[in-house]
Design a protein around this motif. Structure first.
Motif, mmCIF file in Angstrom:
data_model
loop_
_atom_site.group_PDB
_atom_site.id
_atom_site.type_symbol
_atom_site.label_atom_id
_atom_site.label_comp_id
_atom_site.label_asym_id
_atom_site.label_seq_id
_atom_site.Cartn_x
_atom_site.Cartn_y
_atom_site.Cartn_z
ATOM 1 N N UNK A 259 -3.618 3.710 11.259
ATOM 2 C CA UNK A 259 -5.031 3.372 11.094
ATOM 3 C C UNK A 259 -5.793 4.391 10.244
ATOM 4 N N UNK A 260 -5.559 5.693 10.398
ATOM 5 C CA UNK A 260 -6.279 6.636 9.524
ATOM 6 C C UNK A 260 -5.970 6.425 8.043
ATOM 7 N N UNK A 261 -4.731 6.059 7.722
ATOM 8 C CA UNK A 261 -4.384 5.797 6.329
ATOM 9 C C UNK A 261 -5.108 4.551 5.831
ATOM 10 N N UNK B 292 3.536 -7.629 14.418
ATOM 11 C CA UNK B 292 2.466 -7.666 13.428
ATOM 12 C C UNK B 292 1.280 -6.810 13.871
ATOM 13 N N UNK B 293 1.492 -5.997 14.914
ATOM 14 C CA UNK B 293 0.455 -5.064 15.366
ATOM 15 C C UNK B 293 0.558 -3.769 14.564
ATOM 16 N N UNK B 294 -0.545 -3.381 13.950
ATOM 17 C CA UNK B 294 -0.545 -2.177 13.119
ATOM 18 C C UNK B 294 -0.269 -0.946 13.983
ATOM 19 N N UNK B 295 0.629 -0.089 13.510
ATOM 20 C CA UNK B 295 0.913 1.149 14.224
ATOM 21 C C UNK B 295 -0.354 1.990 14.345
ATOM 22 N N UNK B 296 -0.581 2.550 15.518
ATOM 23 C CA UNK B 296 -1.784 3.352 15.750
ATOM 24 C C UNK B 296 -1.888 4.511 14.764
ATOM 25 N N UNK B 297 -0.751 5.116 14.428
ATOM 26 C CA UNK B 297 -0.750 6.260 13.516
ATOM 27 C C UNK B 297 -1.131 5.883 12.091
ATOM 28 N N UNK C 225 -1.814 11.084 -0.871
ATOM 29 C CA UNK C 225 -0.692 12.007 -1.069
ATOM 30 C C UNK C 225 -0.066 12.363 0.277
ATOM 31 N N UNK C 226 1.254 12.308 0.327
ATOM 32 C CA UNK C 226 2.024 12.683 1.524
ATOM 33 C C UNK C 226 1.852 11.715 2.696
ATOM 34 N N UNK C 227 1.334 10.505 2.429
ATOM 35 C CA UNK C 227 1.214 9.510 3.507
ATOM 36 C C UNK C 227 2.388 8.538 3.529
ATOM 37 N N UNK C 228 3.188 8.511 2.457
ATOM 38 C CA UNK C 228 4.273 7.546 2.339
ATOM 39 C C UNK C 228 3.889 6.292 1.598
ATOM 40 N N UNK C 229 2.611 6.132 1.268
ATOM 41 C CA UNK C 229 2.146 4.975 0.505
ATOM 42 C C UNK C 229 2.377 5.231 -0.980
ATOM 43 N N UNK D 31 1.869 0.181 -2.044
ATOM 44 C CA UNK D 31 3.043 -0.274 -1.303
ATOM 45 C C UNK D 31 3.160 0.558 -0.026
ATOM 46 N N UNK D 32 3.060 -0.127 1.117
ATOM 47 C CA UNK D 32 3.082 0.544 2.417
ATOM 48 C C UNK D 32 4.348 0.146 3.154
ATOM 49 N N UNK D 33 5.324 1.043 3.270
ATOM 50 C CA UNK D 33 6.622 0.696 3.862
ATOM 51 C C UNK D 33 6.512 0.392 5.348
#
Length: 208
Positions: free
Chosen positions: A115-117, A108-113, A80-84, A96-98
């Motif tokens: 990783x918790x999601x 293709x490097x995952x955003x650091x922010x 919830x509230x993650x944008x997924x 679905x992860x925008x």
């Protein structure tokens, strides 16, 4: 004695979750087998065996569906509230992860922010470990088609590699890229292109 054995066989249907059975297909098959055996023991004929198989299969399938529903509820609460976005498609789930959350443009490097999601998603995937995962990378329609194809594959691989590095079994995950062939929004606006640059995870019951 027949009633005792029948009770044990039918109890196998309800005991299956403790052994890690989280899918509707295998629950249905196991329930049908137990129900058929129970029906035969009670009735001793083909008709009673068939009735037992039908009842056992229905009960087992219901249990498997219940586990997928519980998994969906955990995703909805955790994300919830993650944008997924979480989409239910029959017995399957799609996350679905925008692109604005997962990757920088042309990377293709995952955003650091993010990783918790991904870690939150991974924890649930490890808990419900009897499912298959299809990770699909998508791009918008701008740029070279071959570059977009490669980028979509690399983004899907990045998500898969992270999950595997954190203990999700490699054999559970299939990763591929669809470049810009499956847009979910218009590519004529910046907002639409951002929505199309995404990674999706489809979670399906394992039928093996």
């Amino acid at each position: 004695m027949k009633k005792l054995i029948t009770t044990i066989l039918l109890g196998m249907i309800l005991a299956a979750p403790a052994a890690g059975e989280n899918k509707r297909v295998k629950f249905g098959a196991g329930g049908a087998a137990a129900g058929a055996a129970a029906g035969y023991l009670l009735g001793g004929n083909t008709k009673s065996t068939a009735i037992g198989a039908a009842l056992g299969g229905a009960a087992g399938a219901l249990k498997g569906h219940s586990d997928m529903k519980q998994q969906q509820e955990e995703f909805e609460q955790t994300l919830a509230d993650t944008g997924v976005s979480i989409v239910e498609e029959g017995d399957n789930l799609r996350l679905i992860m925008p692109g604005n959350l997962t990757f920088a443009t042309s990377s293709s490097d995952i955003n650091a922010d993010f990783y918790p999601v991904l870690s939150s998603i991974m924890n649930i995937l490890k808990k419900y470990d009897d499912t298959r995962l299809t990770v699909t990378g998508h791009t918008d329609s701008t740029g070279n088609l071959e570059i977009n194809r490669r980028l979509s594959v690399e983004r899907a691989d990045s998500v898969k590699d992270y999950f595997v590095s954190q203990g999700v079994a490699d054999m559970r995950i299939f990763a591929h890229g669809m470049d810009s062939r499956m847009p979910i929004a218009t590519n004529d606006t910046p907002e639409g292109r951002e929505a199309n640059r995404r990674v999706e995870i489809e979670i399906t019951p394992n039928s093996i």
